[in-house]
Design an enzyme around this catalytic site. Sequence first.
Site, PDB file in Angstrom:
ATOM      1  N   HIS A   1       0.855  -1.189   0.000  1.00 30.80           N
ATOM      2  CA  HIS A   1       0.000   0.000   0.000  1.00 30.80           C
ATOM      3  C   HIS A   1       0.889   1.235   0.000  1.00 30.80           C
ATOM      4  CE1 HIS A   1      -3.341   2.670   0.920  1.00 30.80           C
ATOM      5  NE2 HIS A   1      -2.530   3.270   1.777  1.00 30.80           N
TER       6      HIS A   1
ATOM      7  N   LYS B   1      -9.035  -1.632   5.386  1.00 31.02           N
ATOM      8  CA  LYS B   1      -9.243  -2.020   3.977  1.00 31.02           C
ATOM      9  C   LYS B   1      -8.242  -3.087   3.558  1.00 31.02           C
ATOM     10  CE  LYS B   1      -9.108   2.310   3.047  1.00 31.02           C
ATOM     11  NZ  LYS B   1      -9.128   3.700   2.645  1.00 31.02           N
TER      12      LYS B   1
ATOM     13  N   ASP C   1     -15.388   2.408   6.858  1.00 26.51           N
ATOM     14  CA  ASP C   1     -14.338   3.374   6.505  1.00 26.51           C
ATOM     15  C   ASP C   1     -14.876   4.423   5.543  1.00 26.51           C
ATOM     16  OD1 ASP C   1     -11.614   4.440   6.252  1.00 26.51           O
ATOM     17  OD2 ASP C   1     -11.845   3.758   4.187  1.00 26.51           O
TER      18      ASP C   1
ATOM     19  N   SER D   1      -8.096   3.425   8.989  1.00 26.92           N
ATOM     20  CA  SER D   1      -8.686   3.520   7.657  1.00 26.92           C
ATOM     21  C   SER D   1      -7.893   2.663   6.656  1.00 26.92           C
ATOM     22  CB  SER D   1      -8.688   4.995   7.228  1.00 26.92           C
ATOM     23  OG  SER D   1      -8.969   5.126   5.870  1.00 26.92           O
TER      24      SER D   1
ATOM     25  N   ARG E   1     -14.898  12.587   8.072  1.00 29.52           N
ATOM     26  CA  ARG E   1     -13.588  13.197   8.370  1.00 29.52           C
ATOM     27  C   ARG E   1     -13.258  14.293   7.369  1.00 29.52           C
ATOM     28  NH1 ARG E   1      -9.715   8.394   7.968  1.00 29.52           N
ATOM     29  NH2 ARG E   1      -8.136   9.975   8.294  1.00 29.52           N
TER      30      ARG E   1
HETATM   31  N1  URA Z   1      -5.683   6.897   2.938  1.00 27.35           N
HETATM   32  C1  URA Z   1      -6.708   6.190   3.467  1.00 27.35           C
HETATM   33  O1  URA Z   1      -7.103   5.166   2.925  1.00 27.35           O
HETATM   34  N2  URA Z   1      -7.273   6.656   4.597  1.00 27.35           N
HETATM   35  C2  URA Z   1      -6.878   7.767   5.234  1.00 27.35           C
HETATM   36  O2  URA Z   1      -7.423   8.097   6.256  1.00 27.35           O
HETATM   37  C3  URA Z   1      -5.823   8.495   4.674  1.00 27.35           C
HETATM   38  C4  URA Z   1      -5.223   8.036   3.523  1.00 27.35           C
END
Ligand code: URA
Length: 436
Positions: A83, A188, A162, A184, A169
């Site tokens: 990621h 995922k 999320d 977050s 947010r």
């Molecule tokens: N990327 C994400 O997936 N979530 C966040 O909160 C910030 C960056």
Amino acid sequence: MVSLVELIARKRDGGELAPEEIHRVIHAFMAGEMADYQMSSLLMAVFQRGMSDAETVALTEAMLRSGKVIDLSHIPGIKVDKHSTGGVGDKVSLSLVPIVAACGVPVPMVSGRGLGHTGGTLDKLEAIPGFRVDLDVDRFAATVRDLGGCMIGQTAEIAPADKRIYALRDVTATVESVPLIVASILSKKLAEGIDALVLDVKVGKGAFMKDIDRARTLAHALVRVGTRAGKRVVALLTRMEEPLGRTVGNALETREAIDLLFGRAPADLVECTEALAVEMILLGGKAESRERALAMVRDSIRTGSAARKMEKLIEAHGGDPRVVQSTDLLPKAPLVETVKAKASGWVSAIDALEIGLCAVALGAGRTRADQAVDPAVGIVIGAAHGSRVEAGDTLAELHVRSGQQADAVRDRVAKAFRLESAAPAPKSLVLERIES
Ligand code: URA
């Protein structure tokens, strides 16, 4: 039972929530029993007060369990994903998946779209004619099993909490909170059925984290929380001051990622891709040393096995695999205009944020999640960091639909290049490596 208001008040006052209380909050929010304004105030309390690792693990797991967790346990091998926290010109995933899969490590990857100045893997993949990123979970698992990799978009089933929390947010100034970012990202990623994760935490002007201290804090938290959630996690901090590689824009970046599979790519892009691939191969247990892992990566390029894997992956996604051998089949902008240097000097900086924003202005990216992108347009860096240019030399190419489009960004692109009288010192792309 303690009420939601009491839980919000406890966090507001700097107290700690128990794991079961955090699970209850997420459950209540998803069931419509906690209002958006209550969640928003809890998010602000977390933003101000932070969260312990135990709280962050509980939040990650509660968000993960708000949706489907893909089960890949029937697929042999250690499943590893990567990621990136996002940058400009970051097309690494497109070459990394076929390289690492060709080295025998299964890579289940769920990626995102570009937003703001940063690009997204899905938009780059969709520049390939016919490529579908919306394979369902069963096809995703079958493709990982049969080909060793698959690259899809986030489905509504993956960590839906999320998506809803991020939307709050975004409008309550609570995005930049380390525990919220960690939960977050990891909710995922853990939903993909992975065993291990390599994180590319980008640092610099073109990144989410502008300074190294904040990037390091985030990377350490991601590694600690991911490890506590039972995964093996390694993070690299990598420079994102200049765009990565020479291209910014979807089809242009896809072409550069394919070129990398044939050993034709700029040094910074190669360094970043190799460093991440080595970590994935080590976590995947396919090499006993860093040297051996690097040799495997280079062999996959030399022997053509990574390029062949890319063809198979594209085919499995419904795309035209001939693009691997003929990148001319990718969409092309009708017009290429150049941005010339007005003076001579050494390129000492290229402002990644400004180049990213100019690419968005050309239509390569989006400022709202529901916008479409133009796959063909973008910017090619002609004068790389550290190179010498004379007045009149090309700094960049603008791949555009019209001269007006080019005129709108020409000066901004020129000003993104800083020229100095002395050559800048070469800088390493990988700044730090963090593991638990
Ligand atoms: N990327 C994400 O997936 N979530 C966040 O909160 C910030 C960056």
